[in-house]
Design an enzyme around this catalytic site. Structure first.
Site, short mmCIF file in Angstrom:
data_model
loop_
_atom_site.label_atom_id
_atom_site.label_comp_id
_atom_site.label_asym_id
_atom_site.label_seq_id
_atom_site.Cartn_x
_atom_site.Cartn_y
_atom_site.Cartn_z
N GLU A 1 0.79 -1.24 0.00
CA GLU A 1 0.00 0.00 0.00
C GLU A 1 0.82 1.28 0.00
OE1 GLU A 1 -2.93 -0.10 3.11
OE2 GLU A 1 -4.30 -1.24 1.87
N GLU B 1 -6.72 -7.57 -0.69
CA GLU B 1 -7.37 -7.32 0.61
C GLU B 1 -8.77 -6.77 0.38
OE1 GLU B 1 -5.30 -5.01 3.65
OE2 GLU B 1 -3.37 -5.70 2.85
C1 GAL Z 1 -4.91 -2.46 4.87
C2 GAL Z 1 -3.50 -2.93 5.23
C3 GAL Z 1 -3.52 -4.08 6.21
C4 GAL Z 1 -4.49 -3.82 7.30
C5 GAL Z 1 -5.84 -3.60 6.69
C6 GAL Z 1 -6.93 -3.46 7.71
O1 GAL Z 1 -4.90 -1.17 4.42
O2 GAL Z 1 -2.82 -3.31 4.08
O3 GAL Z 1 -2.25 -4.31 6.72
O4 GAL Z 1 -4.09 -2.72 8.03
O5 GAL Z 1 -5.78 -2.43 5.92
O6 GAL Z 1 -8.14 -3.49 7.06
#
Ligand code: GAL
Length: 723
Positions: free
Chosen positions: A368, A441
């Site tokens: 990210e 994610e």
């Molecule tokens: C994303 C990140 C993860 C975690 C997640 C929580 O932005 O890559 O490590 O923090 O959010 O939803």
């Protein structure tokens, strides 16, 4: 010949370091075993600064070696910065807590040796992932294994086995040598030897037309390559590695394993555990892979956000769980020196892990982070130059990001628009063409859910996972989706629920399932799943059309289900019209007459799942549950002596129907005698009716007797044999 000698027992440890510790007095050091956490942390509500300090580790050892042999010290993982000394001589340092490093100690060895390691576990701005804030804890200490490696001065440094899969199957091998030799002999083993050839140094090492089975998700066949280094007609070194025959490719139309399209259904895993953080030995690492594959029915795990334990990856190879592995980092990109460490992390990760058939993609970006052309060109190009058999990805959360890698890997947190859980890939990439695309994610912080939250929240949690899974199945040019995340984890104060926990998992930190875990399990076909997403309590939900317990979501991979309440039995079918993408859509139980409105009689409920009109699984709920039994179970009852071993214990209070009582908050006392002890507190408070703990051995063989005592129930006694 090569000898690998584990060096994990009886280290000295001190919570500070100064120059005098390099050779000084042993007395100030306490005795510890590796893997070791520099500090034991509470379950939650602690200050993450507590493990961020510099410490000293010390190991006294002897090692036999002959003239012409070299003795190396191999560290598998030290968080975060290490300086290593042997007998007062400085060997070198290493930046980064997730990758291995080695030193040649030979020239400084004596009869009796003192190895000292200065371990800096502060969040140093010069080492990824640090420099800004990160949503997880990295802990501290020598948290992975250490080995002595004795080899001939001419030896094999590494071997890369590159299988070729197609109409015929074969392989090529790259052998990296330190020193001189004349020939290389390679043997390929199944249970027995299947091929053997000798090559001159510098000659291309290749095998064609091998009669082998492929490494598949459901049949993950593994082979071994054993490489002999020959000098003066003698074998002077042998290096063995496991591998599998498989091809993997992300295309615009999806992901292909051995030419067959597979939709990726995955979750992200942090390698953290309660109390000891990252410092868990082999069995717990392997168990996590089993949980992901069998309890969650996944076909892939992303090792967010760093290279994880080799034991975990070994198990992924053994059980057929695909892996997306990436370099350490989180949102922040540091200066040039910091970036150099990240580039080195790419090398260390790939050179450590290139023979794992489970790994199908290298992550060459800081999770990210913003685009950074030069930096990401160098990480990507290094990955390709080391390994031309795998593609790269780089996880971003920004649209229109420059695609340097082979696969556009995207964290798509779009779920507030429930009609469109995932964006179309071109909307994200901004490109005028389709590219290989993977969602890495979703969910997570958008809907944190505790295992002991209210039923309504847990239903919504499930729904959000269902919607994304459904949508990714329907979009042909999305290779799959990897949810955030498998297990809850401790985090920095800037994140989580204010108690240093991110409740983003579909399981809690003890790997105890939340309902959302059954979203995943019900998509697989390993076992029959029938999980009504309910606490079966009349007052748990608000009123809905006069029926406070309806509608009710049931997660199942059965063809139909029945629900019986009092004398009324009704059948329900999967909501396949709403969830067209899912192989096993959820069920919705509604229109039930027996229980009318609030205040009318409350009844037991019986759920049955059918396949081919036969009942294959059943579950019932008591209308008037009481604390009926204390159930205590162990994942393993036989452990191994030697380096310390662990197994998980689960303690739950169940009602007459065997269901966990979610709101019982009593405590139990755990007494352990024999060759083991409990990790963490001896008094356990049930959290949502259930709690876990790990029991660890002290290295000796014998038995461990565990007694779990509570106010309400008889003591539960269990024992573990340590062989
Ligand atoms: C994303 C990140 C993860 C975690 C997640 C929580 O932005 O890559 O490590 O923090 O959010 O939803």
């Amino acid at each position: 010949m090569r000898r690998i000698i584990p060096l994990n027992r009886d280290w000295g440890y001190k919570e500070s370091f100064d120059e005098n510790d390099i050779l000084g007095n042993d007395k100030e050091f306490s005795k510890v075993q590796l893997p070791h956490a520099n500090k034991t942390t509470p379950y939650n509500c602690f200050d993450e600064k507590m493990y961020q300090f510099v410490s000293a580790y010390r190991k006294n050892f002897k090692v036999d070696h002959k003239a012409g042999e070299r003795v190396f010290i191999d560290f598998e993982g030290v968080m975060t910065y290490a300086k290593v000394y042997i007998n007062g001589h400085y060997l070198g340092d290493h930046k980064g807590g997730y990758t291995p490093f080695s030193f040649d100690m030979t020239d400084y060895l004596q009869e009796e040796n003192v190895l000292t390691v200065m371990v800096d576990s502060t969040e140093r701005n010069d080492i990824p992932p640090f420099g800004f804030t990160i949503d997880y804890l990295c802990y501290g200490g020598i948290y992975r294994e250490v080995n002595l490696r004795v080899v001939d001065e001419n030896h094999i440094d590494n071997v890369f086995v590159k299988p070729r899969v197609g109409e015929t199957n074969g392989l090529e091998l790259e052998v990296f040598i330190k020193g001189q030799a004349e020939m290389i002999e390679v043997c390929i083993f199944d249970e027995a030897e299947i091929a053997r050839k000798t090559f001159n140094l510098g000659e291309k090492i290749s095998f064609d037309d091998l009669a082998v089975s492929l490494w598949e998700i459901d049949a993950p066949k593994l082979y071994e390559a054993s490489v002999n280094l020959i000098k003066d007609n003698q074998v002077i070194d042998t290096y063995s590695t496991r591998f599998g025959f498989r091809s993997c490719e992300f295309k615009t139309s999806g992901f292909y394993l051995n030419g067959k399209k597979i939709k990726i259904r995955g979750l992200n895993r942090h390698q953290a555990f309660p109390y000891v953080g990252y410092a868990m030995p082999k069995r717990a690492q392997k168990k996590d892979a089993d949980i992901l594959k069998y309890d969650l029915g996944l076909n892939l795990v992303r090792t967010s956000h760093y290279p994880q334990s080799r034991h975990f990856l070994d198990r992924c190879d053994e059980i057929g769980l695909l892996v997306f592995e990436e370099i350490p980092g989180w949102q922040h990109i540091g200066d040039k020196a910091w970036q150099d460490v990240a580039v080195e992390n790419v090398r260390e990760m790939i050179e450590r892990d290139w023979n794992h058939p489970s790994i199908i993609l290298w992550g060459t970006r800081i999770n990210e982070s913003m685009d950074n052309h030069d930096f990401y060109k160098s990480t990507h190009e290094l990955a390709k130059s080391l390994d031309d058999t795998r593609q790269t990805g780089g996880v971003r959360c920004i649209e229109n990001s420059e695609l340097i890698e082979d696969v556009y890997t995207m964290n798509d947190f779009n779920l507030n628009d429930v009609n469109k859980p995932l964006r179309y890939q071109r909307e994200v990439t901004g490109l005028d063409r389709e590219v290989p695309y993977l969602v890495t994610e979703y969910n997570g912080h958008m809907y944190p859910t505790k295992r002991f939250d209210s039923e309504e929240r847990m239903v919504e949690h499930c729904k959000r996972h269902l919607l994304v899974q459904n949508d990714m199945m329907l979009q042909d040019n999305i290779s799959g989706a990897i949810g955030w995340c498998a297990f809850d984890y401790n985090t920095h104060f800037q994140f989580g629920s204010g108690d240093r926990i991110c409740y983003h998992g579909v399981m809690d930190m003890f790997r105890i399932p939340k309902f959302a875990s059954y979203v995943y399990k019900s998509q697989a076909d390993h076992d029959y799943v029938l999980e009504p997403v309910t606490l079966w309590a009349r007052g748990e939900k608000g009123e809905f059309e006069g029926k406070s317990f309806l509608p009710l979501t049931v997660l199942s991979n059965c063809e139909k289900i029945s629900v019986t309440v009092k004398d009324e039995t009704k059948f329900f079918y999967p909501k396949s019209q709403t969830y067209k993408g899912l192989s096993h859509a959820p069920f919705e139980v509604k229109d039930f007459e027996t229980i009318q409105d609030w205040g009318s009689g409350w009844q037991d409920g019986i759920f049955k799942g059918y396949v081919n009109d036969q009942v294959v699984v059943e579950k019932s709920f008591s209308a008037a549950p009481i604390a009926h039994d204390l159930e205590v179970s162990l994942d393993d009852v036989v452990l191994e002596s030697g380096d310390y071993d662990v197994t998980r214990m689960l303690v739950k209070v169940v009602d007459q129907s065997g269901n966990i009582l979610p709101y019982i908050n009593e405590s139990v006392d755990v007494h352990v005698i024999g060759v083991g002890q409990i990790i963490g507190p001896k008094r356990l408070n049930l959290i949502g009716g259930c709690i876990g703990a790990w029991i660890k051995t002290n290295g000796q063989a014998g038995s461990i007797e565990i007694s779990v005592e509570s106010d309400r129930f008889e003591n539960k006694n269990l024992s573990i044999q340590v062989k």
